[in-house]
Scaffold this active site. Sequence first.
Site, PDB file in Angstrom:
ATOM      1  N   ASP A  52      -4.143  -1.204  -1.528  1.00 11.94           N
ATOM      2  CA  ASP A  52      -5.092  -1.626  -0.347  1.00 11.94           C
ATOM      3  C   ASP A  52      -6.466  -0.824  -1.015  1.00 11.94           C
ATOM      4  O   ASP A  52      -7.655  -1.484  -0.888  1.00 11.94           O
ATOM      5  CB  ASP A  52      -5.056  -1.224   0.890  1.00 11.94           C
ATOM      6  CG  ASP A  52      -4.461   0.274   1.157  1.00 11.94           C
ATOM      7  OD1 ASP A  52      -4.272   0.984   0.207  1.00 11.94           O
ATOM      8  OD2 ASP A  52      -4.062   0.778   2.515  1.00 11.94           O
ATOM      9  N   SER A  58       0.714  -1.206  -0.024  1.00 14.14           N
ATOM     10  CA  SER A  58       0.035   0.015   0.089  1.00 14.14           C
ATOM     11  C   SER A  58       0.926   1.385  -0.104  1.00 14.14           C
ATOM     12  O   SER A  58       0.719   2.126   1.078  1.00 14.14           O
ATOM     13  CB  SER A  58      -1.025  -0.048   1.225  1.00 14.14           C
ATOM     14  OG  SER A  58      -1.728  -1.176   0.929  1.00 14.14           O
ATOM     15  N   ARG A  86       7.529   6.587  -4.454  1.00 15.61           N
ATOM     16  CA  ARG A  86       8.037   6.946  -3.239  1.00 15.61           C
ATOM     17  C   ARG A  86       7.425   6.351  -1.911  1.00 15.61           C
ATOM     18  O   ARG A  86       6.326   5.979  -1.945  1.00 15.61           O
ATOM     19  CB  ARG A  86       7.780   8.546  -2.764  1.00 15.61           C
ATOM     20  CG  ARG A  86       6.174   8.713  -3.197  1.00 15.61           C
ATOM     21  CD  ARG A  86       5.724  10.252  -2.929  1.00 15.61           C
ATOM     22  NE  ARG A  86       4.592  10.129  -3.621  1.00 15.61           N
ATOM     23  CZ  ARG A  86       4.334  10.817  -4.888  1.00 15.61           C
ATOM     24  NH1 ARG A  86       4.970  11.029  -5.664  1.00 15.61           N
ATOM     25  NH2 ARG A  86       3.139  10.856  -5.038  1.00 15.61           N
TER      26      ARG A  86
HETATM   27  C1  BGC Z   1      -0.134   5.312   0.072  1.00 18.37           C
HETATM   28  C2  BGC Z   1      -1.342   4.600  -0.610  1.00 18.37           C
HETATM   29  C3  BGC Z   1      -2.081   3.772   0.551  1.00 18.37           C
HETATM   30  C4  BGC Z   1      -2.663   4.750   1.381  1.00 18.37           C
HETATM   31  C5  BGC Z   1      -3.618   4.014   2.677  1.00 18.37           C
HETATM   32  C6  BGC Z   1      -0.742   6.223   1.599  1.00 18.37           C
HETATM   33  O1  BGC Z   1       0.149   6.760   2.220  1.00 18.37           O
HETATM   34  O2  BGC Z   1       0.503   6.081  -0.484  1.00 18.37           O
HETATM   35  O3  BGC Z   1      -0.727   3.779  -1.563  1.00 18.37           O
HETATM   36  O4  BGC Z   1      -3.315   3.362  -0.335  1.00 18.37           O
HETATM   37  O5  BGC Z   1      -1.612   5.130   2.295  1.00 18.37           O
HETATM   38  O6  BGC Z   1      -2.940   2.774   2.975  1.00 18.37           O
END
Ligand code: BGC
Length: 560
Positions: free
Chosen positions: A293, A240, A255
């Site tokens: 996610d 995620s 990143r």
């Molecule tokens: C991430 C996402 C993720 C979200 C919730 C963010 O910091 O960049 O990819 O879906 O957090 O988990």
Amino acid sequence: MELASSPLSTPTTGGGIPRTASPGSQVLDNGTNIGSASGRKASFGGGALGQNFAMERRGSAESGPARRGSRRGSGVVMTPGGAPVVYHTRTDEDREFPHAEKKTIADLLRKYESLLTLTPQRMRMIVHAIEETLDKGLQKDGQIVPMIPTFVFGWPTGEEVGEYLALDLGGTNLRVCLVDLQGHGKFEVTQTKYRLTEEQKQEDGQKLLDFCAECLDNFITNTLGRTENDPMLPLGFTFSYPCSQLRIDHGELIRWTKGFGAPNIEGHDVAAMFASSLKRLNVNAELTALINDTTGTLIASNYVDPNTKIAVIFGTGCNAAYMETAGNIPKMSSVGLEADQGMAINCEWGAFDSFDHQHLPRTKYDIIIDESSNKPGEQSFEKMIAGLYLGEVFRLILCELIDSGDLFLGQNTYKLEKAYAFDTAFLSLMESDPTDELLTIIGVFSHFFGIETTLEERQFFRQLAVLIGTRAARLSACGIAAIVSKKGYLEKGCAVGADGSLYNKYPNFANRVHAALVDIFGEKGKRIVTHHAEDGSGVGSAIIAAMTKARKEKGFYVDY
Ligand code: BGC
């Protein structure tokens, strides 16, 4: 194989996810949801406020008895050799602790109300700006909000079946599941969770993925009792963090977010790195799909309720996914998909307004959080909403009031002065304190920070928590509204699958999002309803693995 961290292994059955929308589903959970706040924050200190503190502390220590306006509680002085020495002072041992006066508190509340309140008009401006940003992300690669095509083609049928492994590397825990999809929206899950240490979030990327592979191996061998002779199970890996994808089993980490900082992984294909960990450690699983996610949540929620068109995560981080049609994704036109081909988009909207900071009403507390983070300038929207940061906004305000001499004069406040010491879970607790005396708030301050509070102060703290929580919910609503408006979902209405600790545990978060949608759209806003989502990173990941398998069997496999 020995694991660096031990699994959270209290056996419980049927806990976890009593999914109402899928009455036949069952979760067998042999782990404990620690929901811990301990995995917070990678790097802090050195921010603007931190530096001011150090200077004032020195000032007050050198200039003898403190005055109003100078810090008196505690601090750090530097010895000539450069070693920090902590001191705690109390100017008058016999007096009651001086506390903030009622009038001061009323004035302060007004000040913070005006700083943290978002009017409907302001929200509409933000919605407009987000919508424009989402469009830009679909036009060209490399935009701040990357609008990532996920290679999840269209909605599930609800009839996907089979056994799948799911691995979920979120913000706080690592979760490993076996999902048995039984069709008709039914499923069964067996899962184990492993705690991630702060060190693991910062250590070498390949080492972190090796740890994930070791946990998976441990789960397959010890929990499921499978051997090398059993057929290899397909695996969906929910990773995620923003990854640009060229196909479903590929993902280059753009990143790190949420305080992670493991080197040697940004700019690399996480799926390939993980596949090499699986191979090297001889793990009996085959990586089929790398998913976010939000994408998993979108697909899992739609699996049980086809009216779900958008998925959002409000947890340690924040983000959204929705289903786009290929014709609306100009940056993918070279792939030659049919214009009406569905493609789930991982928005990565947490990056909205990063670097330029033109649209969001950032306060000085947001700026301090940003500048003292391990990723200054990035994830601006997320830093004003997500669970990782809300407690810190509250703490920074309190520190400001300690500094100005308005709060806790004469008390030792050093515990509260530690960056990220005030967990967002404390805000939830304060908001839900049912007692007139606000006994929970007494408990939070005395037990965790050794600080005495008056009833007026506690009422003020609760109000402050309401302001911070409401601002986060209203900004979240702006993101949802931007997708609703972009996709024209307002007339018919739609369901939004929502997950994450903030959404699930923060009192009134969902109600506040709904109220904000009405502020933005008027009465029609009531047609957009968020609901607790299905388990995206477990069940969603399995459904996506199943969809991918079916697609490949039909010979439909697409590379960017
Ligand atoms: C991430 C996402 C993720 C979200 C919730 C963010 O910091 O960049 O990819 O879906 O957090 O988990």
